[in-house]
Design an enzyme around this catalytic site. Structure first.
Site, PDB file in Angstrom:
ATOM      1  N   CYS A   2       0.817  -1.216   0.000  1.00 14.26           N
ATOM      2  CA  CYS A   2       0.000   0.000   0.000  1.00 14.26           C
ATOM      3  C   CYS A   2       0.851   1.266   0.000  1.00 14.26           C
ATOM      4  CB  CYS A   2      -0.860   0.075   1.253  1.00 14.26           C
ATOM      5  SG  CYS A   2      -1.876  -1.336   1.538  1.00 14.26           S
ATOM      6  N   ASN A  99      -2.104   2.836   5.284  1.00 18.19           N
ATOM      7  CA  ASN A  99      -1.138   1.808   4.901  1.00 18.19           C
ATOM      8  C   ASN A  99      -0.687   1.146   6.193  1.00 18.19           C
ATOM      9  OD1 ASN A  99       1.124   0.357   4.174  1.00 18.19           O
ATOM     10  ND2 ASN A  99       2.373   2.131   3.621  1.00 18.19           N
ATOM     11  N   GLU A 474      18.889 -17.570  -5.514  1.00 23.02           N
ATOM     12  CA  GLU A 474      18.431 -16.301  -6.088  1.00 23.02           C
ATOM     13  C   GLU A 474      17.868 -16.520  -7.492  1.00 23.02           C
ATOM     14  OE1 GLU A 474      17.586 -13.588  -5.146  1.00 23.02           O
ATOM     15  OE2 GLU A 474      17.738 -12.210  -6.830  1.00 23.02           O
ATOM     16  N   LYS A 478      14.068 -15.557  -8.566  1.00 17.05           N
ATOM     17  CA  LYS A 478      13.770 -14.661  -9.709  1.00 17.05           C
ATOM     18  C   LYS A 478      12.781 -15.337 -10.651  1.00 17.05           C
ATOM     19  CE  LYS A 478      14.785 -11.787  -8.608  1.00 17.05           C
ATOM     20  NZ  LYS A 478      15.357 -11.052  -7.566  1.00 17.05           N
ATOM     21  N   GLU A 481       9.156 -15.808  -9.121  1.00 22.81           N
ATOM     22  CA  GLU A 481       8.351 -14.615  -8.836  1.00 22.81           C
ATOM     23  C   GLU A 481       7.836 -13.922 -10.087  1.00 22.81           C
ATOM     24  OE1 GLU A 481      10.308 -11.494  -6.628  1.00 22.81           O
ATOM     25  OE2 GLU A 481      12.199 -11.890  -7.613  1.00 22.81           O
ATOM     26  N   LYS A 592       6.728  -4.266  -3.974  1.00 26.16           N
ATOM     27  CA  LYS A 592       8.139  -3.874  -3.954  1.00 26.16           C
ATOM     28  C   LYS A 592       8.589  -3.530  -2.542  1.00 26.16           C
ATOM     29  CE  LYS A 592      12.035  -2.848  -5.868  1.00 26.16           C
ATOM     30  NZ  LYS A 592      12.814  -4.030  -6.271  1.00 26.16           N
TER      31      LYS A 592
HETATM   32  C1  F6R Z   1      12.745 -10.414  -4.898  1.00 27.17           C
HETATM   33  C2  F6R Z   1      12.597  -9.267  -4.036  1.00 27.17           C
HETATM   34  C3  F6R Z   1      12.226  -9.502  -2.619  1.00 27.17           C
HETATM   35  C4  F6R Z   1      12.948  -8.506  -1.700  1.00 27.17           C
HETATM   36  C5  F6R Z   1      12.448  -8.658  -0.258  1.00 27.17           C
HETATM   37  C6  F6R Z   1      13.189  -7.749   0.687  1.00 27.17           C
HETATM   38  O1  F6R Z   1      13.095 -10.046  -6.191  1.00 27.17           O
HETATM   39  O2  F6R Z   1      12.741  -8.150  -4.455  1.00 27.17           O
HETATM   40  O3  F6R Z   1      12.490 -10.810  -2.233  1.00 27.17           O
HETATM   41  O4  F6R Z   1      14.319  -8.753  -1.783  1.00 27.17           O
HETATM   42  O5  F6R Z   1      11.085  -8.367  -0.207  1.00 27.17           O
HETATM   43  O6  F6R Z   1      13.043  -6.423   0.325  1.00 27.17           O
HETATM   44  P1  F6R Z   1      14.072  -5.323   0.814  1.00 27.17           P
HETATM   45  O7  F6R Z   1      15.392  -5.666   0.211  1.00 27.17           O
HETATM   46  O8  F6R Z   1      13.525  -4.037   0.315  1.00 27.17           O
HETATM   47  O9  F6R Z   1      14.113  -5.415   2.308  1.00 27.17           O
END
Ligand code: F6R
Length: 597
Positions: A2, A99, A474, A478, A481, A592
């Site tokens: 959000c 949020n 990793e 990738k 997801e 994100k």
């Molecule tokens: C995968 C991805 C997520 C983030 C995770 C942690 O491509 O982007 O697995 O790595 O949600 O996010 P941050 O790094 O922002 O703490």
């Protein structure tokens, strides 16, 4: 996840809010809405789906110069128009966007709102109904908002409009991110600065449990008890153009291609006056005093942390543990006597990581955040920060942040290692950056491999040993997801203890081999799966290659291989998602910035 925006000033609030919400799209959402204040009340427009869908239905009666907006990533109640924000109180006087997650929602509804006919399944509606209840009991809106905040348990960034006074936006924050922006002829609020860069680059941080009264020409920050707080503004140095994907079809591809440049930018950023890669003395001193390092992260950042452990232990010989934040938070291991905590987070806002930071800070342990976002919550709250300098990462699937994290971890490990570190790290990183460039130019080849191995498959396995295993994890993340192909990463040696049962004729197995000491053993594992019908795609490093390997990576320093071996895996995932027609930059169900635990 959000996101919220708000504007109060003299310009067209509708366009400012919609543009702000578009800038928040990258965070991930399933519905969106805005509320605009007019002389004759508040108009709400909300829709399931994209901001483009919301744009089609916004129907404001004339110019509004005050409003709030929201992108929702469902937590309480399904993604629907009904559950989309803004939400209103029964009389329609109060309108809110939120949020976060209110943990005591059920109790609040039971104890305070049993006579109210609630319209939605959300926790948010309870907040706006509570404000109305307290106003009906004779309190001012400000007082009612404060009384409501005192009852809330959980996380929130809130913006509230009162139809009876459209010259104020009431704002509050606890755990969820929120900034107030100071404009020339009005003020804004936003979950992150990127959403409001078209209005201002001057922002105020809002701390947990603070409440803010935002007017066109005045911003007042208050503590829970109503006392005023003075706070200096800060400038966000972010170029709006960096948020553009230019001629690229997707942000993810642009960000994959930016990786060599990011490594070079980081080398520049961490170069000291003597031309050596270096890290702040204060951090190194604290790390030299520790008996064990604990790395805390989630998802891709966790995978970078695993590589970091290898770098720190191999180079600096300091015992290092890597933990998934959401597990550590509720199941803290027995800690060493002098622990040092490193939080790795692209966004700097991940709620799971922050929950751990709050706990270890309370225990007074030293903390360091490695993040891409200056002024983010994790950066503000840790003792020290190391920045990634990767530029905004917009695609939900993290790519350039991962390689930036590995880069900074290599510099950090080398600094603690002193003379035991990688000799001439700058040179080795420069080689890695050039190799990354070579690999980014191999798109055609990877696209063909994707067609051969992944496009039509329902599952895929990634295997490796030692540091290659971490990269395999990793690669699998990738792929799953963004292409929705079920993908798992395994240590090669572990296959025979269970996962090999899943191998059948044609199962794709992507095998990585970049480490001389485990090359023979991973190749035996490859033979084992081939004997059971697997379709193997071997990605090896120059010097270790054998006939039949599908892709050979030019050699780099053996502890820096994740910087390069991850690139073919990122591209495999990208092309698999492209060939399957997936929404690459906004994969389903993902956000994100994961701001709820
Ligand atoms: C995968 C991805 C997520 C983030 C995770 C942690 O491509 O982007 O697995 O790595 O949600 O996010 P941050 O790094 O922002 O703490």
């Amino acid at each position: 996840m959000c996101g919220i925006v708000g504007y109060i000033g003299s310009q067209d609030a509708q366009e400012i809010l919609l543009k702000g919400l578009e800038k928040l799209e990258y965070r991930g959402y399933d519905s969106a809405g805005i509320a605009l204040a007019h002389d004759n009340g508040i108009t709400i427009s909300k829709e399931k789906g994209r901001i483009a869908d919301l744009r089609k239905i916004v129907d404001a009666p004339g110019l509004a110069t005050v409003g709030i907006g929201h992108t929702r990533w469902a937590t309480h109640g399904a993604p629907s128009r009904l559950n989309a924000h803004p939400h209103q109180s029964s009389s329609g006087r109060f309108t809110i966007v939120h949020n976060g997650v209110i943990e005591n929602e059920a109790e609040l509804k039971r104890d305070y709102l049993s006579k109210v006919a609630l319209q939605s399944d959300t926790d948010t509606e309870a907040i706006v109904q509570l404000v109305e209840r307290f106003v009906n009991e004779g309190n001012s809106t400000e007082e009612a908002f404060r009384l409501t905040l005192q009852l809330l348990h959980g996380s929130y960034a809130l913006a509230l409009l009162d139809a009876a006074d459209t010259e104020t936006i009431y704002v509050a924050k606890n755990k969820s991110p929120l900034l107030v922006g100071l404009g020339k002829d009005g003020n804004v609020i936003a979950s992150d600065a990127a959403a409001m860069l078209h209005m201002t680059d001057r922002f105020l941080e809002i701390m947990d449990e603070e409440m803010v009264i935002v007017k066109k020409d005045k911003v007042t920050i208050q503590k829970r008890d109503g006392s005023e707080v003075k706070r200096a503004e800060f400038i966000v140095e972010l170029n709006e153009n960096e948020l553009d994907k230019g001629t690229y079809p997707h942000y993810m591809l642009k960000e994959i291609d930016e990786q060599p440049l990011v490594v070079r930018k980081m080398m520049e950023a961490y170069l000291n006056e003597d031309g050596k890669l270096s890290i702040d003395d204060q951090i190194i001193q604290a790390m030299n005093e520790t008996d064990r390092i604990y790395i805390i992260a989630c998802g891709t950042s966790y995978h970078a942390g695993l590589v970091g452990k290898q770098l720190i232990e191999k180079l600096a010989h300091v015992p290092t543990e890597v933990h998934i934040a959401s597990e550590f938070s509720y199941n803290m291991p027995l800690l060493s006597k002098k622990p040092f905590f490193i939080f790795i987070s692209q966004s700097g806002e991940t709620a799971d990581s922050r929950a751990v930071l709050v706990k270890v800070k309370a225990l007074e342990f030293p903390t360091l955040t490695i993040t891409n976002v200056p002024h983010s919550t994790l950066s503000r709250e840790a003792d020290n920060t190391l920045l990634l300098h990767a530029g905004p990462e917009i695609a939900v699937a993290s790519t350039k942040a991962y390689t930036a994290q590995v880069t900074v971890l290599s510099i950090l490990a080398n600094m603690i290692a002193k003379d035991k570190g990688i000799e001439n790290l700058s040179y080795e990183l420069a080689i890695a950056a050039s190799t990354m460039e070579v690999l980014c130019n191999e798109k055609k080849k990877i696209e063909q491999l994707t067609q051969q191995f992944l496009t039509a498959s329902r599952n895929a396995f990634f295997i490796g040993r030692s540091i290659d295993y971490y990269v395999a994890l990793e690669g699998a993340l990738k792929l799953k997801e963004i292409s929705y192909i079920q993908a798992e990463g395994f240590p090669g040696g572990e296959l025979k203890h269970g996962p090999i049962a899943l191998i059948e004729t044609g199962t794709p197995v992507i095998a990585l081999t970049t480490q001389a000491n485990v090359n023979a053993s991973i190749r035996s594992n490859i033979k084992e799966v081939e004997a059971r019908g697997a379709n193997t795609c071997i990605i090896s490093m120059e010097g270790l290659e054998e006939k039949g390997d599908k892709f050979v990576i030019p050699a780099v320093q053996e502890l820096l291989t994740p910087l390069v071996s991850v690139i073919p895996l990122q591209l495999l995932a990208y092309y698999a998602a492209l060939q399957r027609g997936c929404d690459i930059d906004k994969p389903r169900n993902l956000a994100k910035s994961v701001t709820v635990e």
